[in-house]
Design a protein around this motif. Structure first.
Motif, PDB file in Angstrom:
ATOM      1  N   ARG A 234      31.323  47.475 -11.211  1.00 19.80           N
ATOM      2  CA  ARG A 234      30.519  47.200 -12.408  1.00 19.80           C
ATOM      3  C   ARG A 234      31.384  47.194 -13.658  1.00 19.80           C
ATOM      4  O   ARG A 234      31.217  46.353 -14.553  1.00 19.80           O
ATOM      5  CB  ARG A 234      29.401  48.240 -12.530  1.00 19.80           C
ATOM      6  N   GLU A 235      32.318  48.114 -13.739  1.00 20.89           N
ATOM      7  CA  GLU A 235      33.229  48.145 -14.885  1.00 20.89           C
ATOM      8  C   GLU A 235      34.090  46.887 -14.928  1.00 20.89           C
ATOM      9  O   GLU A 235      34.371  46.349 -16.003  1.00 20.89           O
ATOM     10  CB  GLU A 235      34.105  49.391 -14.820  1.00 20.89           C
ATOM     11  N   LEU A 238      31.959  44.104 -16.287  1.00 20.21           N
ATOM     12  CA  LEU A 238      31.793  44.272 -17.722  1.00 20.21           C
ATOM     13  C   LEU A 238      33.047  43.820 -18.471  1.00 20.21           C
ATOM     14  O   LEU A 238      32.964  43.078 -19.456  1.00 20.21           O
ATOM     15  CB  LEU A 238      31.490  45.744 -18.042  1.00 20.21           C
ATOM     16  N   GLU A 239      34.200  44.261 -18.001  1.00 20.57           N
ATOM     17  CA  GLU A 239      35.461  43.889 -18.651  1.00 20.57           C
ATOM     18  C   GLU A 239      35.662  42.376 -18.621  1.00 20.57           C
ATOM     19  O   GLU A 239      36.038  41.762 -19.629  1.00 20.57           O
ATOM     20  CB  GLU A 239      36.621  44.593 -17.941  1.00 20.57           C
ATOM     21  N   LEU A 258      25.211  41.520 -19.514  1.00 20.47           N
ATOM     22  CA  LEU A 258      26.156  42.604 -19.782  1.00 20.47           C
ATOM     23  C   LEU A 258      25.443  43.829 -20.356  1.00 20.47           C
ATOM     24  O   LEU A 258      25.842  44.967 -20.095  1.00 20.47           O
ATOM     25  CB  LEU A 258      27.256  42.131 -20.732  1.00 20.47           C
ATOM     26  N   LEU A 261      24.089  45.664 -17.520  1.00 21.24           N
ATOM     27  CA  LEU A 261      25.167  46.345 -16.820  1.00 21.24           C
ATOM     28  C   LEU A 261      25.599  47.610 -17.570  1.00 21.24           C
ATOM     29  O   LEU A 261      25.809  48.665 -16.965  1.00 21.24           O
ATOM     30  CB  LEU A 261      26.351  45.396 -16.663  1.00 21.24           C
ATOM     31  N   CYS A 262      25.724  47.509 -18.893  1.00 22.12           N
ATOM     32  CA  CYS A 262      26.096  48.682 -19.694  1.00 22.12           C
ATOM     33  C   CYS A 262      25.065  49.796 -19.530  1.00 22.12           C
ATOM     34  O   CYS A 262      25.429  50.977 -19.440  1.00 22.12           O
ATOM     35  CB  CYS A 262      26.212  48.298 -21.172  1.00 22.12           C
ATOM     36  N   SER A 271      25.107  48.897 -24.693  1.00 23.46           N
ATOM     37  CA  SER A 271      23.996  48.116 -24.166  1.00 23.46           C
ATOM     38  C   SER A 271      23.065  47.672 -25.290  1.00 23.46           C
ATOM     39  O   SER A 271      22.672  46.501 -25.370  1.00 23.46           O
ATOM     40  CB  SER A 271      23.219  48.959 -23.140  1.00 23.46           C
TER      41      SER A 271
END
Length: 372
Positions: A234-235, A238-239, A258, A261-262, A271
């Motif tokens: 997940r990180e 996001l990146e 995103l 996801l945050c 988020s």
């Protein structure tokens, strides 16, 4: 069984691929391994033993699935990663790639549990000594790496030994992945959320059983490893998304995806900021009373609740409710869902009577619409 700590020099790997591009065209990494075993069969050794000039002390461990196409997926992904890392490189990259540095003819020594554990222990020491790993993901929509027992075991070692690691997609996969992040709904995240070491497989049933047994013994089950891998993936999403979002158009859904996801990662402030950006974009594009505006308000309310700002949570849920009622009428299931979120805020605050009354409003809609 001693585990090699050598790595193929990056320039040597590129020369190897260029010289064999016709021979290895379209082959998976497993098939390439088969070719190398034919070349090393006479001496029963690793490829590195035949060509020591191509190798040096490994400084990068490569975690990959043998089903990847060697020339079309694995090497291009590594090339992209090496290019991205060049600014911080000290000397040439020497990559620990199993099919090149491990003696594939000696796999029979792993045929009993004691030898397997000795191998695993030696492997852990080598990986810790290398101290840096790159994990190749392909295809982007359902990476084979996520379903391979050896790959998840490698991640377990990285996690246990504090090995710095990063994910990389082959160039074509990354382009398609970023396009997917722009679309409504992110199916990749759903795939990631279902990852389970218990379902992972290996070419050898013996290897699979022993890997799983070791993980259970060391972690008490698969859940800690599943959680760690899912969090890291997940990180990575996001990146990747944050890097790409600047060049996307007004109709992109990437901020919404995103933001979701945050929230899943517990990054509530980030988020909220992404939802606010998406809210402004949807207002501009659709006006004040569109369903997508209500959806964004609803999600903002959920984030505010997570932040403990119950007043703003209720304000945003109420605004979403008003839009739903104006668009759908008083007795639509989406309206009922708004009542549920409002009730949850009341319940979190300990306002049980208000929560009960609001849940009852939702039931008055759900029962006629969906039945008992």
């Amino acid at each position: 069984m001693a585990i090699s700590s050598l790595g193929v020099k990056w320039t040597s790997l590129l020369a190897f691929c260029e010289a064999r591009k016709e021979q290895l065209a379209g082959m998976t990494t497993k098939e390439v391994c088969g070719e190398l075993m034919r070349e090393t069969r006479a001496k029963q050794c690793a490829y590195a033993d035949l060509h020591p000039e191509m190798f040096g002390p490994a400084n990068v461990f490569v975690s990959h699935a043998w089903g990847y196409r060697f020339l079309d997926e694995l090497v291009p992904a590594l090339s992209k990663w090496v290019e991205s890392e060049e600014g911080g490189a000290e000397g040439e990259r020497c990559l620990w790639i199993d099919i090149l540095v491990v003696n594939q003819h000696s796999s029979g020594v792993l045929s009993d549990e004691a030898n397997f554990r000795a191998f695993a222990s030696g492997f852990e020491g080598v990986l810790q000594g290398i101290g840096r790993a790159v994990i190749v993901l392909s295809p982007w929509e359902r990476p084979a790496w996520m379903g391979r027992a050896w790959c998840l075991f490698e991640y377990h070692v990285m996690m246990a030994r504090g090995v710095r690691h990063s994910f990389v997609l082959p160039p074509g996969d990354e382009e398609r992945f970023v396009q997917h992040l722009e679309e409504e709904g992110c199916l990749f995240l759903d795939v990631v959320s279902r990852l389970d070491m218990a379902e992972a497989t290996a070419f050898s049933e013996f290897d699979e059983a022993n890997i799983k047994r070791m993980v259970i013994e060391e972690l008490g089950g698969f859940a800690p490893l599943n959680t760690a891998v899912i969090g890291s993936l997940r990180e990575f999403v996001l990146e990747t998304g944050l890097k790409a979002k600047g060049g996307m158009g007004e109709d992109s859904e990437i901020d919404f995806n995103l933001a979701r996801l945050c929230y899943d990662l517990g990054l509530y402030e980030k988020s909220l900021k992404l939802y606010e950006e998406e809210f402004a974009r949807r207002i501009k594009r659709f006006g004040n009373s569109h369903a997508s505006v209500a959806s964004t308000l609803d999600n903002m309310g959920i984030v505010y609740q997570a932040l403990g700002d119950f007043k703003k949570a209720l304000e945003h849920h109420q605004r979403a409710l008003d839009i739903r009622v104006s668009q759908l009428g008083n007795f639509h299931v989406d309206v009922a869902r708004m009542y549920v979120w409002i009730a949850k805020v009341h319940q979190t605050q300990g306002k049980n009577q208000e929560a009960l009354e609001t849940y009852e409003k939702a039931l008055e809609i759900y029962i006629p619409s969906l039945g008992n």
